[in-house]
Scaffold this active site. Structure first.
Site, PDB file in Angstrom:
ATOM      1  N   ASN A   9       7.503 -15.232 -44.610  1.00 24.69           N
ATOM      2  CA  ASN A   9       7.397 -16.625 -45.067  1.00 24.69           C
ATOM      3  C   ASN A   9       5.910 -16.961 -45.071  1.00 24.69           C
ATOM      4  O   ASN A   9       5.322 -17.157 -44.011  1.00 24.69           O
ATOM      5  CB  ASN A   9       8.180 -17.542 -44.117  1.00 24.69           C
ATOM      6  CG  ASN A   9       7.968 -19.014 -44.442  1.00 24.69           C
ATOM      7  OD1 ASN A   9       7.390 -19.363 -45.475  1.00 24.69           O
ATOM      8  ND2 ASN A   9       8.428 -19.883 -43.559  1.00 24.69           N
ATOM      9  N   TRP A  10       5.345 -17.001 -46.258  1.00 18.01           N
ATOM     10  CA  TRP A  10       3.886 -17.188 -46.353  1.00 18.01           C
ATOM     11  C   TRP A  10       3.465 -18.650 -46.178  1.00 18.01           C
ATOM     12  O   TRP A  10       2.295 -18.961 -46.172  1.00 18.01           O
ATOM     13  CB  TRP A  10       3.376 -16.629 -47.682  1.00 18.01           C
ATOM     14  CG  TRP A  10       3.362 -15.124 -47.730  1.00 18.01           C
ATOM     15  CD1 TRP A  10       3.598 -14.270 -46.685  1.00 18.01           C
ATOM     16  CD2 TRP A  10       3.091 -14.292 -48.873  1.00 18.01           C
ATOM     17  NE1 TRP A  10       3.479 -12.966 -47.108  1.00 18.01           N
ATOM     18  CE2 TRP A  10       3.175 -12.948 -48.438  1.00 18.01           C
ATOM     19  CE3 TRP A  10       2.781 -14.548 -50.220  1.00 18.01           C
ATOM     20  CZ2 TRP A  10       2.956 -11.872 -49.313  1.00 18.01           C
ATOM     21  CZ3 TRP A  10       2.565 -13.480 -51.084  1.00 18.01           C
ATOM     22  CH2 TRP A  10       2.647 -12.162 -50.638  1.00 18.01           C
ATOM     23  N   LYS A  11       4.441 -19.544 -46.097  1.00 12.05           N
ATOM     24  CA  LYS A  11       4.161 -20.984 -45.927  1.00 12.05           C
ATOM     25  C   LYS A  11       3.107 -21.435 -46.955  1.00 12.05           C
ATOM     26  O   LYS A  11       3.061 -20.890 -48.053  1.00 12.05           O
ATOM     27  CB  LYS A  11       3.759 -21.265 -44.476  1.00 12.05           C
ATOM     28  CG  LYS A  11       4.794 -20.710 -43.485  1.00 12.05           C
ATOM     29  CD  LYS A  11       4.618 -21.168 -42.067  1.00 12.05           C
ATOM     30  CE  LYS A  11       5.716 -20.557 -41.195  1.00 12.05           C
ATOM     31  NZ  LYS A  11       5.667 -20.986 -39.812  1.00 12.05           N
ATOM     32  N   HIS A  97      13.907 -24.831 -43.110  1.00  9.49           N
ATOM     33  CA  HIS A  97      12.904 -24.365 -42.144  1.00  9.49           C
ATOM     34  C   HIS A  97      12.542 -25.518 -41.201  1.00  9.49           C
ATOM     35  O   HIS A  97      12.543 -26.683 -41.611  1.00  9.49           O
ATOM     36  CB  HIS A  97      11.658 -23.864 -42.880  1.00  9.49           C
ATOM     37  CG  HIS A  97      10.713 -23.161 -41.966  1.00  9.49           C
ATOM     38  ND1 HIS A  97       9.816 -23.846 -41.174  1.00  9.49           N
ATOM     39  CD2 HIS A  97      10.556 -21.851 -41.674  1.00  9.49           C
ATOM     40  CE1 HIS A  97       9.148 -22.968 -40.440  1.00  9.49           C
ATOM     41  NE2 HIS A  97       9.569 -21.755 -40.724  1.00  9.49           N
ATOM     42  N   GLU A  99       9.857 -26.612 -40.182  1.00  5.10           N
ATOM     43  CA  GLU A  99       8.763 -27.478 -40.656  1.00  5.10           C
ATOM     44  C   GLU A  99       9.293 -28.516 -41.650  1.00  5.10           C
ATOM     45  O   GLU A  99       8.841 -29.663 -41.661  1.00  5.10           O
ATOM     46  CB  GLU A  99       7.647 -26.606 -41.268  1.00  5.10           C
ATOM     47  CG  GLU A  99       6.884 -25.870 -40.167  1.00  5.10           C
ATOM     48  CD  GLU A  99       6.354 -24.496 -40.544  1.00  5.10           C
ATOM     49  OE1 GLU A  99       6.236 -24.194 -41.737  1.00  5.10           O
ATOM     50  OE2 GLU A  99       6.058 -23.722 -39.608  1.00  5.10           O
ATOM     51  N   GLU A 169      15.321 -19.582 -35.612  1.00  6.93           N
ATOM     52  CA  GLU A 169      13.899 -19.742 -35.309  1.00  6.93           C
ATOM     53  C   GLU A 169      13.738 -20.839 -34.257  1.00  6.93           C
ATOM     54  O   GLU A 169      13.715 -22.035 -34.599  1.00  6.93           O
ATOM     55  CB  GLU A 169      13.130 -20.136 -36.572  1.00  6.93           C
ATOM     56  CG  GLU A 169      13.175 -19.098 -37.662  1.00  6.93           C
ATOM     57  CD  GLU A 169      11.978 -19.201 -38.595  1.00  6.93           C
ATOM     58  OE1 GLU A 169      11.237 -18.224 -38.695  1.00  6.93           O
ATOM     59  OE2 GLU A 169      11.773 -20.259 -39.198  1.00  6.93           O
ATOM     60  N   GLY A 175       4.682 -20.007 -34.579  1.00  5.54           N
ATOM     61  CA  GLY A 175       3.226 -20.172 -34.668  1.00  5.54           C
ATOM     62  C   GLY A 175       2.566 -20.411 -33.319  1.00  5.54           C
ATOM     63  O   GLY A 175       1.403 -20.821 -33.262  1.00  5.54           O
ATOM     64  N   SER A 214       6.869 -15.980 -33.973  1.00  7.76           N
ATOM     65  CA  SER A 214       5.831 -15.107 -33.417  1.00  7.76           C
ATOM     66  C   SER A 214       6.226 -13.625 -33.396  1.00  7.76           C
ATOM     67  O   SER A 214       5.874 -12.895 -32.474  1.00  7.76           O
ATOM     68  CB  SER A 214       5.427 -15.583 -32.014  1.00  7.76           C
ATOM     69  OG  SER A 214       4.899 -16.899 -32.088  1.00  7.76           O
ATOM     70  N   GLY A 235       6.141 -15.415 -40.078  1.00  8.56           N
ATOM     71  CA  GLY A 235       5.087 -16.249 -40.659  1.00  8.56           C
ATOM     72  C   GLY A 235       3.753 -15.523 -40.621  1.00  8.56           C
ATOM     73  O   GLY A 235       3.456 -14.675 -41.462  1.00  8.56           O
ATOM     74  N   GLY A 236       2.953 -15.836 -39.601  1.00  6.61           N
ATOM     75  CA  GLY A 236       1.569 -15.340 -39.513  1.00  6.61           C
ATOM     76  C   GLY A 236       1.411 -13.850 -39.772  1.00  6.61           C
ATOM     77  O   GLY A 236       0.511 -13.436 -40.526  1.00  6.61           O
TER      78      GLY A 236
HETATM   79  P1  13P Z   1       5.294 -17.294 -37.047  1.00  8.74           P
HETATM   80  O1  13P Z   1       5.747 -15.876 -37.267  1.00  8.74           O
HETATM   81  O2  13P Z   1       3.906 -17.542 -37.525  1.00  8.74           O
HETATM   82  O3  13P Z   1       5.549 -17.744 -35.645  1.00  8.74           O
HETATM   83  O4  13P Z   1       6.224 -18.215 -37.988  1.00  8.74           O
HETATM   84  C1  13P Z   1       7.587 -18.060 -37.942  1.00  8.74           C
HETATM   85  C2  13P Z   1       8.189 -18.821 -39.054  1.00  8.74           C
HETATM   86  O5  13P Z   1       8.175 -20.034 -39.074  1.00  8.74           O
HETATM   87  C3  13P Z   1       8.782 -18.049 -40.157  1.00  8.74           C
HETATM   88  O6  13P Z   1       9.541 -18.869 -40.985  1.00  8.74           O
END
Ligand code: 13P
Length: 251
Positions: A9-11, A97, A99, A169, A175, A214, A235-236
């Site tokens: 997920n590149w956000k 998600h 967020e 999640e 994050g 994470s 994500g990251g």
């Molecule tokens: P991180 O891997 O950066 O913690 O993010 C997880 C995420 O929100 C994937 O959708």
């Protein structure tokens, strides 16, 4: 052995140059035999990523959206049409998600409508669930997740549920560098599979349940070794070709 799904997920990250660099590395990667590699770039980059994926990755990387509208198309200025996502070659979309739930106040009932629209356009849906730290510490994790599934998924047409993937999640792990321990994650995944069955939703055994929060090359092995964890939503550590390659080679 169950197949694994590693979904990036590149956000709201990357410029085109970063994406080109990602593909320079990832195109040379041999994805694990048991592994499906997917990425969700921001909407504006979808055509660019689809083009690179088609040219350089020969089908080994599927591409999807991070969000879509609850209507297929029409007068919804600024929204992302699930029908258009499918039309340009996206195969899946992430819905709910944390967020989007926290920042844009998306509620389970709206997420249910979004999922319904996406499924009816032929997209797979990655439906996200998860508790906040406060909810975990007050013992409400299972209650929160059950509510997210019962209100967000249960009303959907049963036949379309084979195209639903759940991503667990925990909000406190996103994050933050604070991963759920493999057993904390496994407990919730097992709960989700049991709930699915109890609520009369089809094919609990085959339901794909991803863990997110994470995940990185250093901890993916022990997470994926858990019986009820079928992959990761990352994500990251999905942003750079090197890390994403390591995640997909490992599986
Ligand atoms: P991180 O891997 O950066 O913690 O993010 C997880 C995420 O929100 C994937 O959708």
């Amino acid at each position: 052995m169950r197949e694994k799904y590693i979904v990036g997920n590149w956000k709201m990250n990357h410029k085109q140059e970063d994406i080109s660099k990602f593909f320079e590395v990832f195109s040379k990667t041999t994805v694990g035999k048991n592994c499906h590699a997917w990425v969700a770039p921001q909407a504006i980059h979808l055509p660019f990523v689809l083009e690179l994926s088609n040219k350089k990755c020969n089908g080994k990387l599927l591409v999807g959206g991070q969000n879509c509208c609850y209507e297929k198309s029409g007068a919804y200025t600024g929204e992302i049409s699930p029908e258009a996502l499918k039309d340009i070659g996206a195969t899946f979309v992430i819905i709910g998600h944390s967020e989007r739930r926290a920042i844009y106040k998306e509620q389970n009932s709206e997420l249910c409508k979004k999922s319904s629209a996406a499924l009816s356009c032929g997209l797979q849906v990655i439906f996200c669930v998860g508790e906040t730290l406060e909810e975990r510490e007050s013992g409400k994790t299972e209650k929160v997740i059950a509510q997210q599934i019962i209100e967000g998924i249960k009303p959907l047409d049963k036949k379309s549920l084979q195209n639903i993937i759940i991503a667990y999640e925990p909000v406190w792990a996103i994050g933050t560098g604070k991963t759920a321990t493999p057993s904390q994650a496994e407990d919730v995944h097992k709960f989700i599979r049991t709930l699915w069955e109890k609520e009369g939703l089809p094919n609990a055994h085959d339901l794909i349940i991803l863990y997110g929060g994470s995940v990185k090359p250093a901890n993916i092995g022990e997470l994926m070794a858990q019986k009820n964890i079928d992959g990761a939503l990352v994500g990251g550590a999905s942003l750079k070709g090197e890390d994403f390659s390591a995640l997909t080679i490992a599986n």
